[in-house]
Design a protein around this motif. Structure first.
Motif, PDB file in Angstrom:
ATOM      1  N   ALA A 245       0.832  -1.206   0.000  1.00  0.00           N
ATOM      2  CA  ALA A 245       0.000   0.000   0.000  1.00  0.00           C
ATOM      3  C   ALA A 245       0.863   1.252   0.000  1.00  0.00           C
ATOM      4  CB  ALA A 245      -0.930  -0.008   1.214  1.00  0.00           C
ATOM      5  N   ALA A 246       1.989   1.195   0.706  1.00  0.00           N
ATOM      6  CA  ALA A 246       2.904   2.344   0.736  1.00  0.00           C
ATOM      7  C   ALA A 246       3.479   2.598  -0.657  1.00  0.00           C
ATOM      8  CB  ALA A 246       4.027   2.089   1.741  1.00  0.00           C
ATOM      9  N   ILE A 247       3.835   1.540  -1.366  1.00  0.00           N
ATOM     10  CA  ILE A 247       4.337   1.688  -2.737  1.00  0.00           C
ATOM     11  C   ILE A 247       3.263   2.287  -3.640  1.00  0.00           C
ATOM     12  CG2 ILE A 247       5.053   0.406  -4.804  1.00  0.00           C
ATOM     13  CD1 ILE A 247       6.489  -1.563  -2.877  1.00  0.00           C
ATOM     14  N   ALA A 248       2.058   1.759  -3.545  1.00  0.00           N
ATOM     15  CA  ALA A 248       0.953   2.222  -4.396  1.00  0.00           C
ATOM     16  C   ALA A 248       0.605   3.683  -4.147  1.00  0.00           C
ATOM     17  CB  ALA A 248      -0.276   1.348  -4.181  1.00  0.00           C
ATOM     18  N   SER A 249       0.847   4.159  -2.941  1.00  0.00           N
ATOM     19  CA  SER A 249       0.444   5.527  -2.602  1.00  0.00           C
ATOM     20  C   SER A 249       1.452   6.573  -3.059  1.00  0.00           C
ATOM     21  CB  SER A 249       0.237   5.656  -1.091  1.00  0.00           C
ATOM     22  OG  SER A 249       1.471   5.535  -0.398  1.00  0.00           O
ATOM     23  N   TYR A 250       2.623   6.137  -3.543  1.00  0.00           N
ATOM     24  CA  TYR A 250       3.631   7.111  -3.974  1.00  0.00           C
ATOM     25  C   TYR A 250       3.274   7.669  -5.347  1.00  0.00           C
ATOM     26  CZ  TYR A 250       7.963   9.375  -5.240  1.00  0.00           C
ATOM     27  OH  TYR A 250       8.882  10.314  -5.637  1.00  0.00           O
ATOM     28  N   ARG A 251       3.175   8.984  -5.420  1.00  0.00           N
ATOM     29  CA  ARG A 251       2.793   9.646  -6.665  1.00  0.00           C
ATOM     30  C   ARG A 251       3.685  10.843  -6.939  1.00  0.00           C
ATOM     31  NH1 ARG A 251      -1.520   6.720  -5.454  1.00  0.00           N
ATOM     32  NH2 ARG A 251      -3.047   6.245  -7.104  1.00  0.00           N
ATOM     33  N   ILE A 252       3.863  11.133  -8.203  1.00  0.00           N
ATOM     34  CA  ILE A 252       4.559  12.351  -8.632  1.00  0.00           C
ATOM     35  C   ILE A 252       3.587  13.117  -9.524  1.00  0.00           C
ATOM     36  CG2 ILE A 252       6.494  13.320  -9.925  1.00  0.00           C
ATOM     37  CD1 ILE A 252       8.107  10.834  -9.232  1.00  0.00           C
ATOM     38  N   GLY A 253       3.264  14.335  -9.126  1.00  0.00           N
ATOM     39  CA  GLY A 253       2.313  15.126  -9.889  1.00  0.00           C
ATOM     40  C   GLY A 253       0.963  14.444 -10.030  1.00  0.00           C
ATOM     41  N   GLY A 254       0.593  13.686  -9.005  1.00  0.00           N
ATOM     42  CA  GLY A 254      -0.691  12.986  -9.018  1.00  0.00           C
ATOM     43  C   GLY A 254      -0.683  11.672  -9.770  1.00  0.00           C
ATOM     44  N   GLU A 255       0.443  11.315 -10.379  1.00  0.00           N
ATOM     45  CA  GLU A 255       0.518  10.076 -11.175  1.00  0.00           C
ATOM     46  C   GLU A 255       1.219   8.970 -10.387  1.00  0.00           C
ATOM     47  OE1 GLU A 255       2.117   8.586 -15.582  1.00  0.00           O
ATOM     48  OE2 GLU A 255       1.904  10.722 -15.124  1.00  0.00           O
ATOM     49  N   GLN A 256       0.598   7.795 -10.331  1.00  0.00           N
ATOM     50  CA  GLN A 256       1.208   6.664  -9.638  1.00  0.00           C
ATOM     51  C   GLN A 256       2.479   6.248 -10.363  1.00  0.00           C
ATOM     52  OE1 GLN A 256      -1.486   3.518  -8.594  1.00  0.00           O
ATOM     53  NE2 GLN A 256       0.130   2.085  -8.048  1.00  0.00           N
ATOM     54  N   VAL A 257       3.533   5.991  -9.609  1.00  0.00           N
ATOM     55  CA  VAL A 257       4.850   5.746 -10.198  1.00  0.00           C
ATOM     56  C   VAL A 257       5.167   4.260 -10.288  1.00  0.00           C
ATOM     57  CG1 VAL A 257       7.309   6.294 -10.017  1.00  0.00           C
ATOM     58  CG2 VAL A 257       5.607   7.961  -9.262  1.00  0.00           C
ATOM     59  N   PHE A 258       4.849   3.505  -9.241  1.00  0.00           N
ATOM     60  CA  PHE A 258       5.124   2.074  -9.200  1.00  0.00           C
ATOM     61  C   PHE A 258       3.837   1.328  -8.817  1.00  0.00           C
ATOM     62  CE2 PHE A 258       9.161   4.143  -8.155  1.00  0.00           C
ATOM     63  CZ  PHE A 258      10.000   3.563  -9.093  1.00  0.00           C
ATOM     64  N   PHE A 259       3.725   0.099  -9.314  1.00  0.00           N
ATOM     65  CA  PHE A 259       2.515  -0.692  -9.112  1.00  0.00           C
ATOM     66  C   PHE A 259       2.882  -1.976  -8.377  1.00  0.00           C
ATOM     67  CE2 PHE A 259       1.936   2.156 -12.580  1.00  0.00           C
ATOM     68  CZ  PHE A 259       0.634   2.625 -12.441  1.00  0.00           C
ATOM     69  N   PRO A 260       2.433  -2.139  -7.132  1.00  0.00           N
ATOM     70  CA  PRO A 260       2.810  -3.322  -6.336  1.00  0.00           C
ATOM     71  C   PRO A 260       2.237  -4.587  -6.931  1.00  0.00           C
ATOM     72  CG  PRO A 260       1.088  -2.064  -5.232  1.00  0.00           C
ATOM     73  CD  PRO A 260       1.528  -1.241  -6.399  1.00  0.00           C
ATOM     74  N   ASN A 261       3.036  -5.669  -6.917  1.00  0.00           N
ATOM     75  CA  ASN A 261       2.538  -6.954  -7.414  1.00  0.00           C
ATOM     76  C   ASN A 261       3.157  -8.151  -6.694  1.00  0.00           C
ATOM     77  OD1 ASN A 261       5.089  -6.810  -8.571  1.00  0.00           O
ATOM     78  ND2 ASN A 261       4.455  -7.610 -10.569  1.00  0.00           N
ATOM     79  N   ALA A 262       3.454  -7.964  -5.398  1.00  0.00           N
ATOM     80  CA  ALA A 262       3.997  -9.073  -4.617  1.00  0.00           C
ATOM     81  C   ALA A 262       2.933 -10.143  -4.403  1.00  0.00           C
ATOM     82  CB  ALA A 262       4.516  -8.578  -3.266  1.00  0.00           C
ATOM     83  N   VAL A 263       3.345 -11.387  -4.493  1.00  0.00           N
ATOM     84  CA  VAL A 263       2.423 -12.512  -4.292  1.00  0.00           C
ATOM     85  C   VAL A 263       1.831 -12.462  -2.893  1.00  0.00           C
ATOM     86  CG1 VAL A 263       2.252 -15.023  -4.174  1.00  0.00           C
ATOM     87  CG2 VAL A 263       3.596 -13.955  -5.991  1.00  0.00           C
ATOM     88  N   ALA A 264       2.638 -11.994  -1.931  1.00  0.00           N
ATOM     89  CA  ALA A 264       2.196 -11.976  -0.525  1.00  0.00           C
ATOM     90  C   ALA A 264       1.396 -10.732  -0.177  1.00  0.00           C
ATOM     91  CB  ALA A 264       3.410 -12.078   0.386  1.00  0.00           C
ATOM     92  N   ALA A 265       1.027  -9.921  -1.185  1.00  0.00           N
ATOM     93  CA  ALA A 265       0.404  -8.628  -0.886  1.00  0.00           C
ATOM     94  C   ALA A 265      -0.896  -8.748  -0.110  1.00  0.00           C
ATOM     95  CB  ALA A 265       0.132  -7.868  -2.188  1.00  0.00           C
ATOM     96  N   GLY A 266      -1.609  -9.853  -0.258  1.00  0.00           N
ATOM     97  CA  GLY A 266      -2.902  -9.989   0.395  1.00  0.00           C
ATOM     98  C   GLY A 266      -2.850 -10.521   1.804  1.00  0.00           C
ATOM     99  N   ARG A 267      -1.682 -10.859   2.285  1.00  0.00           N
ATOM    100  CA  ARG A 267      -1.649 -11.482   3.612  1.00  0.00           C
ATOM    101  C   ARG A 267      -1.789 -10.479   4.740  1.00  0.00           C
ATOM    102  NH1 ARG A 267       4.669 -13.369   4.178  1.00  0.00           N
ATOM    103  NH2 ARG A 267       5.540 -11.336   4.669  1.00  0.00           N
TER     104      ARG A 267
END
Length: 267
Positions: A245-267
């Motif tokens: 969630a911390a990765i997903a919330s990082y934005r530059i000029g309102g644009e998301q920069v990186f998109f999290p896709n870890a397998v363990a993201a839902g745990r």
């Protein structure tokens, strides 16, 4: 007695002061220069009390640091090289953590006619036009991807304009901007870059420009001195729901920069 009590209070205070553990992370210049770690690492410290010292180098150099035991954790973007690090026993496991994409930048005039969504066709046009092209030339993940794309394009002679700077993403972008040259960059570094001059995104949208990042703790079996437990805490946190969630919330000029896709993201 007051003096003794005062001394005792000082000693107790000193003993009770928490000294934060610090781990060394070898990572790419793109993650550092995009500003991601300035956003991410304070949240990790708040969650765990662990500080992270980032050494931002090309992916190849970061992986070399892991092999030498000069880092506790590695956060890079060259999946084949990462998998070999695990196969050679220098990291117990590799985890997908996030992705973005690579883009080809060039002058708005696009003298080579490279604009489009086909990376191989674009490179063939740049080489044929003898157009200036700045290569990182530093064994980074971006450089490794660039070399794969030239091979894919079937181009052996990259043209008179091809130059290797042996530098990070920021300096490569500055050189391209000042010379109106083409350059391959990750989108995060481009979004954070301000000295754009006439540069603009010319090639994007090709599925082959997908840019995956991975994270690994360095093996204590190979290097007993590494801070394996704290390094694993970082890995576990960054692939957890909170870290993702911390990765997903990082934005530059309102644009998301990186998109999290870890397998363990839902745990």
């Amino acid at each position: 007695m007051k003096w003794k009590n005062g001394l005792l209070a000082v000693v107790i205070g000193w003993q009770g002061a928490a000294v934060a553990e610090t781990i060394t992370m070898a990572s790419t210049t793109s993650t550092e220069q995009s500003g991601l770690f300035s956003h991410l690492l304070p949240q990790f410290r708040k969650a765990t009390g662990i500080d992270v010292k980032v050494v931002a180098v090309g992916t190849g150099q970061a992986i070399d640091m892991a092999r030498r035991g000069d880092a506790d954790v590695v956060f890079v973007h060259d999946t084949p090289a990462e998998e070999k690090l695990v196969a050679d026993g220098f990291a117990p496991r590799r985890h997908d953590v996030m992705y973005n994409d690579l883009v080809v930048l060039g002058p708005s005039s696009d003298t080579a006619g490279a604009s489009g969504s086909d990376i191989a066709a674009a490179l063939r046009k740049i080489a044929a036009a003898q157009a200036p092209f700045i290569s990182r030339g530093d064994r980074s993940g971006t450089h490794a991807a660039e070399l794969r794309y030239w091979t894919l394009a079937g181009v052996a002679n990259k043209g008179r304009g091809y130059r290797e700077c042996g530098c990070g993403m920021g300096p490569a972008l500055n050189i391209a901007s000042s010379t109106n040259a083409y350059v391959l960059a990750d989108r995060g570094s481009w979004l954070a870059f301000r000295n754009r001059g006439e540069l603009k995104v010319l090639v994007q949208g090709d599925s082959r420009l997908f840019n995956q990042y991975g994270v690994m703790a360095v093996s204590a079996a190979k290097h007993p001195h590494v801070k394996a437990q704290a390094a694993q805490q970082f890995v576990d946190w960054v692939i957890s729901r909170e870290g993702q969630a911390a990765i997903a919330s990082y934005r530059i000029g309102g644009e998301q920069v990186f998109f999290p896709n870890a397998v363990a993201a839902g745990r």
